[in-house]
Design an enzyme around this catalytic site. Structure first.
Site, PDB file in Angstrom:
ATOM      1  N   GLU A 155      44.471 -11.980   2.426  1.00 41.31           N
ATOM      2  CA  GLU A 155      43.367 -11.151   2.912  1.00 41.31           C
ATOM      3  C   GLU A 155      43.719 -10.387   4.187  1.00 41.31           C
ATOM      4  OE1 GLU A 155      39.314 -12.797   2.377  1.00 41.31           O
ATOM      5  OE2 GLU A 155      40.355 -14.597   1.753  1.00 41.31           O
TER       6      GLU A 155
ATOM      7  N   SER B  92      37.279 -13.629  -0.739  1.00 42.23           N
ATOM      8  CA  SER B  92      37.320 -12.226  -1.186  1.00 42.23           C
ATOM      9  C   SER B  92      37.454 -12.070  -2.703  1.00 42.23           C
ATOM     10  CB  SER B  92      38.461 -11.473  -0.491  1.00 42.23           C
ATOM     11  OG  SER B  92      38.149 -11.288   0.863  1.00 42.23           O
TER      12      SER B  92
ATOM     13  N   TYR C  78      35.466  -4.178  -0.760  1.00 46.03           N
ATOM     14  CA  TYR C  78      36.168  -3.498   0.334  1.00 46.03           C
ATOM     15  C   TYR C  78      36.509  -2.031   0.104  1.00 46.03           C
ATOM     16  CZ  TYR C  78      36.502  -8.328   1.711  1.00 46.03           C
ATOM     17  OH  TYR C  78      36.193  -9.613   2.028  1.00 46.03           O
TER      18      TYR C  78
ATOM     19  N   ARG D  74      27.444 -16.314   6.049  1.00 50.53           N
ATOM     20  CA  ARG D  74      26.755 -15.583   4.981  1.00 50.53           C
ATOM     21  C   ARG D  74      26.808 -16.422   3.716  1.00 50.53           C
ATOM     22  NH1 ARG D  74      30.078 -11.502   2.916  1.00 50.53           N
ATOM     23  NH2 ARG D  74      29.789 -12.343   0.837  1.00 50.53           N
TER      24      ARG D  74
ATOM     25  N   ASP E  52      26.098 -16.720  -0.394  1.00 51.35           N
ATOM     26  CA  ASP E  52      25.962 -15.902  -1.600  1.00 51.35           C
ATOM     27  C   ASP E  52      25.198 -16.669  -2.674  1.00 51.35           C
ATOM     28  OD1 ASP E  52      27.476 -13.980  -0.318  1.00 51.35           O
ATOM     29  OD2 ASP E  52      29.362 -14.621  -1.225  1.00 51.35           O
TER      30      ASP E  52
ATOM     31  N   GLU F 180      28.298 -20.032  -2.495  1.00 52.10           N
ATOM     32  CA  GLU F 180      29.205 -20.453  -1.427  1.00 52.10           C
ATOM     33  C   GLU F 180      28.718 -19.930  -0.092  1.00 52.10           C
ATOM     34  OE1 GLU F 180      33.130 -18.822  -1.882  1.00 52.10           O
ATOM     35  OE2 GLU F 180      32.391 -16.798  -2.189  1.00 52.10           O
TER      36      GLU F 180
ATOM     37  N   ASN G  92      30.213 -18.281   3.488  1.00 53.92           N
ATOM     38  CA  ASN G  92      31.362 -17.635   4.121  1.00 53.92           C
ATOM     39  C   ASN G  92      31.251 -17.823   5.628  1.00 53.92           C
ATOM     40  OD1 ASN G  92      32.457 -15.910   1.714  1.00 53.92           O
ATOM     41  ND2 ASN G  92      30.246 -15.625   1.722  1.00 53.92           N
TER      42      ASN G  92
ATOM     43  N   GLY H 230      33.034 -10.702   6.253  1.00 56.73           N
ATOM     44  CA  GLY H 230      33.711  -9.454   6.591  1.00 56.73           C
ATOM     45  C   GLY H 230      32.960  -8.657   7.643  1.00 56.73           C
TER      46      GLY H 230
END
Length: 308
Positions: A16, A142, A211, A250, A252, A269, A271, A275
Protein backbone atom coordinates in the site's frame (compact mmCIF):
# COMPACT_ATOMS: atom_id res chain seq x y z
CA UNK A 1 1.26 29.70 15.06
CA UNK A 2 1.53 26.16 16.32
CA UNK A 3 5.13 25.31 17.18
CA UNK A 4 4.88 21.50 17.42
CA UNK A 5 7.29 19.55 15.22
CA UNK A 6 5.31 16.79 13.48
CA UNK A 7 6.99 13.92 11.63
CA UNK A 8 4.54 12.66 9.00
CA UNK A 9 5.32 8.96 8.43
CA UNK A 10 4.54 8.00 4.85
CA UNK A 11 5.45 5.57 2.09
CA UNK A 12 6.83 2.51 3.82
CA UNK A 13 7.38 -0.83 2.13
CA UNK A 14 4.01 -2.58 2.12
CA UNK A 15 1.95 -3.11 -1.04
CA UNK A 16 0.00 0.00 0.00
CA UNK A 17 3.02 2.31 -0.39
CA UNK A 18 1.44 4.42 -3.20
CA UNK A 19 -1.67 5.06 -1.07
CA UNK A 20 0.47 6.02 1.91
CA UNK A 21 2.56 8.43 -0.17
CA UNK A 22 -0.65 10.11 -1.34
CA UNK A 23 -2.19 10.19 2.17
CA UNK A 24 1.07 11.43 3.69
CA UNK A 25 1.53 14.24 1.19
CA UNK A 26 -2.04 15.50 1.69
CA UNK A 27 -1.64 15.39 5.49
CA UNK A 28 1.82 17.02 5.53
CA UNK A 29 0.65 19.86 3.25
CA UNK A 30 -2.46 20.48 5.36
CA UNK A 31 -0.55 20.38 8.67
CA UNK A 32 1.93 22.95 7.33
CA UNK A 33 -1.01 25.17 6.43
CA UNK A 34 -2.25 24.74 10.01
CA UNK A 35 1.06 26.15 11.25
CA UNK A 36 2.89 23.01 12.36
CA UNK A 37 6.57 22.42 11.63
CA UNK A 38 6.44 19.31 9.44
CA UNK A 39 9.09 16.78 8.41
CA UNK A 40 8.12 14.15 5.87
CA UNK A 41 9.65 10.77 6.71
CA UNK A 42 9.55 8.12 3.96
CA UNK A 43 9.68 5.08 6.21
CA UNK A 44 12.42 2.51 5.62
CA UNK A 45 13.83 -0.16 7.91
CA UNK A 46 16.04 2.48 9.52
CA UNK A 47 13.01 4.45 10.75
CA UNK A 48 13.97 3.96 14.42
CA UNK A 49 17.34 5.69 14.05
CA UNK A 50 15.88 8.38 11.74
CA UNK A 51 13.22 9.30 14.32
CA UNK A 52 15.66 9.07 17.25
CA UNK A 53 17.80 11.69 15.52
CA UNK A 54 14.85 13.82 14.38
CA UNK A 55 13.22 13.94 17.85
CA UNK A 56 9.77 15.17 16.69
CA UNK A 57 7.10 16.19 19.22
CA UNK A 58 4.54 13.99 17.44
CA UNK A 59 4.57 11.28 14.78
CA UNK A 60 1.56 11.50 12.47
CA UNK A 61 1.11 7.98 11.12
CA UNK A 62 0.04 8.09 7.46
CA UNK A 63 1.26 4.54 6.72
CA UNK A 64 -1.07 1.83 5.40
CA UNK A 65 -0.82 -1.94 5.37
CA UNK A 66 1.61 -4.30 7.14
CA UNK A 67 4.31 -2.63 9.32
CA UNK A 68 2.40 0.68 9.39
CA UNK A 69 -1.03 -0.49 10.44
CA UNK A 70 -0.44 -3.71 12.38
CA UNK A 71 1.24 -2.53 15.59
CA UNK A 72 4.82 -2.68 14.28
CA UNK A 73 5.53 1.04 13.80
CA UNK A 74 3.42 1.74 16.87
CA UNK A 75 5.78 -0.46 18.93
CA UNK A 76 8.82 1.44 17.58
CA UNK A 77 7.20 4.76 18.52
CA UNK A 78 6.40 3.47 22.01
CA UNK A 79 10.01 2.32 22.40
CA UNK A 80 11.28 5.76 21.34
CA UNK A 81 8.71 7.56 23.51
CA UNK A 82 7.32 9.61 20.61
CA UNK A 83 3.60 10.43 20.92
CA UNK A 84 1.72 9.24 17.82
CA UNK A 85 -1.66 9.46 16.12
CA UNK A 86 -4.30 6.76 15.52
CA UNK A 87 -4.51 3.46 17.42
CA UNK A 88 -1.94 1.83 19.69
CA UNK A 89 -0.03 -1.43 19.41
CA UNK A 90 -2.72 -3.89 20.49
CA UNK A 91 -5.72 -2.32 18.73
CA UNK A 92 -3.69 -1.95 15.51
CA UNK A 93 -2.61 -5.61 15.59
CA UNK A 94 -6.14 -6.84 16.37
CA UNK A 95 -7.85 -4.73 13.70
CA UNK A 96 -5.34 -5.81 11.06
CA UNK A 97 -6.23 -9.44 11.71
CA UNK A 98 -9.75 -9.59 10.33
CA UNK A 99 -10.71 -12.81 12.10
CA UNK A 100 -9.56 -11.65 15.58
CA UNK A 101 -11.28 -8.29 15.14
CA UNK A 102 -14.52 -10.04 14.17
CA UNK A 103 -14.42 -12.25 17.26
CA UNK A 104 -14.02 -9.20 19.49
CA UNK A 105 -16.78 -7.08 17.96
CA UNK A 106 -19.13 -10.05 17.81
CA UNK A 107 -18.66 -10.50 21.57
CA UNK A 108 -20.18 -7.04 22.17
CA UNK A 109 -23.21 -7.70 19.97
CA UNK A 110 -22.05 -6.29 16.63
CA UNK A 111 -23.44 -8.48 13.77
CA UNK A 112 -20.74 -10.06 11.59
CA UNK A 113 -20.77 -12.38 8.57
CA UNK A 114 -20.20 -16.10 9.10
CA UNK A 115 -16.59 -16.91 8.20
CA UNK A 116 -13.74 -19.39 8.58
CA UNK A 117 -9.97 -19.14 8.32
CA UNK A 118 -8.23 -21.59 5.98
CA UNK A 119 -4.93 -22.30 4.35
CA UNK A 120 -5.25 -21.09 0.76
CA UNK A 121 -4.11 -24.45 -0.67
CA UNK A 122 -6.80 -26.37 1.23
CA UNK A 123 -9.63 -24.61 -0.63
CA UNK A 124 -8.31 -25.08 -4.16
CA UNK A 125 -10.40 -28.13 -5.08
CA UNK A 126 -13.61 -27.78 -3.05
CA UNK A 127 -15.79 -24.86 -2.05
CA UNK A 128 -15.08 -24.09 1.64
CA UNK A 129 -18.68 -22.88 2.01
CA UNK A 130 -21.73 -22.65 -0.21
CA UNK A 131 -21.34 -19.82 -2.76
CA UNK A 132 -21.64 -16.87 -2.84
CA UNK A 133 -18.68 -16.14 -0.58
CA UNK A 134 -15.65 -13.86 -0.40
CA UNK A 135 -12.03 -14.92 0.02
CA UNK A 136 -9.69 -12.32 1.47
CA UNK A 137 -6.21 -12.29 2.99
CA UNK A 138 -6.58 -12.29 6.76
CA UNK A 139 -4.15 -9.36 7.22
CA UNK A 140 -4.22 -7.00 4.24
CA UNK A 141 -5.92 -3.67 3.57
CA UNK A 142 -7.17 -1.66 0.58
CA UNK A 143 -9.08 -4.71 -0.76
CA UNK A 144 -5.82 -6.34 -1.92
CA UNK A 145 -6.37 -10.02 -2.74
CA UNK A 146 -10.17 -9.93 -2.31
CA UNK A 147 -11.92 -12.49 -4.54
CA UNK A 148 -15.71 -12.79 -4.80
CA UNK A 149 -17.04 -16.26 -5.65
CA UNK A 150 -20.47 -15.94 -7.23
CA UNK A 151 -23.45 -18.21 -6.75
CA UNK A 152 -23.12 -20.28 -9.91
CA UNK A 153 -19.35 -20.76 -9.78
CA UNK A 154 -18.53 -24.48 -10.07
CA UNK A 155 -15.10 -24.42 -8.39
CA UNK A 156 -13.10 -22.17 -6.04
CA UNK A 157 -10.99 -19.39 -7.60
CA UNK A 158 -7.72 -20.86 -8.88
CA UNK A 159 -5.71 -17.66 -8.35
CA UNK A 160 -5.72 -18.33 -4.59
CA UNK A 161 -3.56 -21.46 -4.97
CA UNK A 162 -1.32 -20.03 -7.69
CA UNK A 163 2.19 -18.62 -7.47
CA UNK A 164 0.77 -15.19 -8.41
CA UNK A 165 -0.84 -14.94 -4.96
CA UNK A 166 1.34 -12.73 -2.74
CA UNK A 167 -0.84 -12.09 0.29
CA UNK A 168 0.19 -14.92 2.61
CA UNK A 169 -1.08 -18.49 2.96
CA UNK A 170 -3.82 -17.78 5.51
CA UNK A 171 -7.11 -16.54 4.07
CA UNK A 172 -10.52 -15.77 5.47
CA UNK A 173 -13.57 -17.19 3.72
CA UNK A 174 -16.66 -15.13 4.49
CA UNK A 175 -20.32 -15.37 3.52
CA UNK A 176 -21.04 -12.82 0.79
CA UNK A 177 -23.50 -10.18 1.96
CA UNK A 178 -25.66 -8.69 -0.78
CA UNK A 179 -26.52 -5.05 -0.60
CA UNK A 180 -25.09 -1.60 -0.16
CA UNK A 181 -21.62 -0.60 1.06
CA UNK A 182 -21.84 1.79 4.00
CA UNK A 183 -19.04 3.22 6.12
CA UNK A 184 -18.90 5.27 9.31
CA UNK A 185 -16.00 7.27 10.73
CA UNK A 186 -15.34 7.55 14.47
CA UNK A 187 -13.37 10.48 15.90
CA UNK A 188 -12.42 10.01 19.54
CA UNK A 189 -15.63 8.86 21.21
CA UNK A 190 -17.99 10.30 18.60
CA UNK A 191 -19.41 8.46 15.59
CA UNK A 192 -19.44 10.91 12.71
CA UNK A 193 -21.65 10.52 9.66
CA UNK A 194 -22.47 7.47 7.54
CA UNK A 195 -21.48 7.46 3.89
CA UNK A 196 -22.55 5.12 1.09
CA UNK A 197 -19.91 3.97 -1.39
CA UNK A 198 -21.21 3.29 -4.88
CA UNK A 199 -18.48 1.71 -7.06
CA UNK A 200 -18.69 2.99 -10.65
CA UNK A 201 -17.81 0.32 -13.19
CA UNK A 202 -16.50 -2.07 -10.50
CA UNK A 203 -18.25 -5.08 -9.05
CA UNK A 204 -17.25 -4.07 -5.52
CA UNK A 205 -15.24 -1.44 -3.62
CA UNK A 206 -11.82 -2.64 -4.81
CA UNK A 207 -8.44 -0.89 -4.88
CA UNK A 208 -9.24 1.23 -7.96
CA UNK A 209 -12.67 2.17 -6.58
CA UNK A 210 -10.94 3.42 -3.44
CA UNK A 211 -8.03 5.36 -4.88
CA UNK A 212 -8.56 6.18 -8.56
CA UNK A 213 -10.41 9.44 -9.15
CA UNK A 214 -13.95 8.59 -10.34
CA UNK A 215 -13.59 4.97 -9.20
CA UNK A 216 -16.51 5.32 -6.83
CA UNK A 217 -19.25 7.74 -5.92
CA UNK A 218 -19.65 8.74 -2.28
CA UNK A 219 -23.14 9.53 -1.03
CA UNK A 220 -22.50 11.63 2.09
CA UNK A 221 -24.63 11.42 4.14
CA UNK A 222 -25.97 8.01 3.08
CA UNK A 223 -29.60 7.95 1.95
CA UNK A 224 -30.91 5.44 4.45
CA UNK A 225 -33.67 5.66 7.03
CA UNK A 226 -32.81 7.53 10.27
CA UNK A 227 -32.97 4.32 12.33
CA UNK A 228 -30.49 2.49 10.04
CA UNK A 229 -28.23 5.57 10.01
CA UNK A 230 -28.22 5.69 13.80
CA UNK A 231 -27.78 1.93 14.09
CA UNK A 232 -24.63 2.06 11.95
CA UNK A 233 -23.23 4.95 14.02
CA UNK A 234 -23.87 2.96 17.22
CA UNK A 235 -22.25 -0.20 15.82
CA UNK A 236 -19.21 1.71 14.50
CA UNK A 237 -18.59 3.29 17.90
CA UNK A 238 -19.09 -0.10 19.62
CA UNK A 239 -16.54 -1.74 17.30
CA UNK A 240 -14.05 1.14 17.77
CA UNK A 241 -14.28 0.83 21.54
CA UNK A 242 -14.31 -2.99 21.67
CA UNK A 243 -11.10 -3.30 19.61
CA UNK A 244 -9.56 -0.46 21.66
CA UNK A 245 -9.07 1.99 18.77
CA UNK A 246 -7.91 5.53 19.43
CA UNK A 247 -8.02 8.73 17.41
CA UNK A 248 -9.82 8.20 14.12
CA UNK A 249 -11.10 4.87 12.75
CA UNK A 250 -13.56 3.83 10.06
CA UNK A 251 -15.89 0.83 10.15
CA UNK A 252 -17.24 -0.73 6.94
CA UNK A 253 -20.67 -2.37 6.70
CA UNK A 254 -22.97 -4.10 4.23
CA UNK A 255 -26.65 -3.24 4.32
CA UNK A 256 -28.99 -5.66 2.57
CA UNK A 257 -32.29 -3.86 2.08
CA UNK A 258 -33.61 -6.03 -0.77
CA UNK A 259 -36.45 -7.53 1.26
CA UNK A 260 -37.26 -4.88 3.86
CA UNK A 261 -36.19 -1.38 4.85
CA UNK A 262 -34.83 -2.65 8.17
CA UNK A 263 -32.89 -5.29 6.24
CA UNK A 264 -29.66 -6.79 7.48
CA UNK A 265 -26.72 -4.67 8.65
CA UNK A 266 -23.42 -6.54 8.87
CA UNK A 267 -20.08 -5.17 10.12
CA UNK A 268 -17.12 -6.10 7.89
CA UNK A 269 -14.00 -4.54 9.45
CA UNK A 270 -12.50 -1.58 11.24
CA UNK A 271 -9.73 0.47 9.62
CA UNK A 272 -7.36 1.97 12.19
CA UNK A 273 -5.42 3.86 9.47
CA UNK A 274 -8.17 5.06 7.15
CA UNK A 275 -7.02 6.70 3.94
CA UNK A 276 -6.35 10.44 3.95
CA UNK A 277 -6.05 10.89 0.19
CA UNK A 278 -8.05 13.47 -1.79
CA UNK A 279 -10.61 10.73 -2.64
CA UNK A 280 -10.75 9.27 0.89
CA UNK A 281 -13.88 8.83 2.94
CA UNK A 282 -12.92 10.03 6.42
CA UNK A 283 -12.04 13.61 5.36
CA UNK A 284 -15.32 13.74 3.43
CA UNK A 285 -17.38 12.40 6.35
CA UNK A 286 -15.60 14.77 8.77
CA UNK A 287 -16.36 17.74 6.47
CA UNK A 288 -20.07 16.87 6.57
CA UNK A 289 -19.81 16.85 10.37
CA UNK A 290 -18.32 20.36 10.28
CA UNK A 291 -14.59 19.59 10.55
CA UNK A 292 -12.32 20.92 7.79
CA UNK A 293 -9.40 18.70 6.69
CA UNK A 294 -6.96 20.93 8.59
CA UNK A 295 -9.10 20.86 11.75
CA UNK A 296 -9.39 17.07 11.58
CA UNK A 297 -5.61 16.65 11.28
CA UNK A 298 -4.91 19.23 14.02
CA UNK A 299 -7.26 17.33 16.32
CA UNK A 300 -5.35 14.09 15.55
CA UNK A 301 -1.99 15.74 16.29
CA UNK A 302 -3.24 17.18 19.59
CA UNK A 303 -4.80 13.80 20.47
CA UNK A 304 -1.47 11.96 19.93
CA UNK A 305 0.11 10.10 22.85
CA UNK A 306 2.11 7.05 23.83
CA UNK A 307 0.59 4.03 25.63
CA UNK A 308 -2.52 4.20 23.45
Amino acid sequence: MKSKHVAVLLGGFSSERPVSLSSGKACADALEQEGYQVTRVDVGRDVGSVLAELKPDVAFNALHGPFGEDGTIQGILEYLGIPYSHSGVLASALAMNKEQAKKIVKSVGVPVAESKVSNRFSIQNKHPMKPPYVVKPVSEGSSFGVVIVSEGQSHPPQVIGSSEWKYGDTVMVERYIHGRELTCAVMGDVALGVCEIIPTGHSFYDYDSKYVAGGSKHECPAKVSPNIYQKIQTLALKAHQAVGCRGVSRSDFRYDDRHSENGEVVWLEVNTQPGMTPTSLVPEIAAHAGHSFGELLSWMVEDASCLR
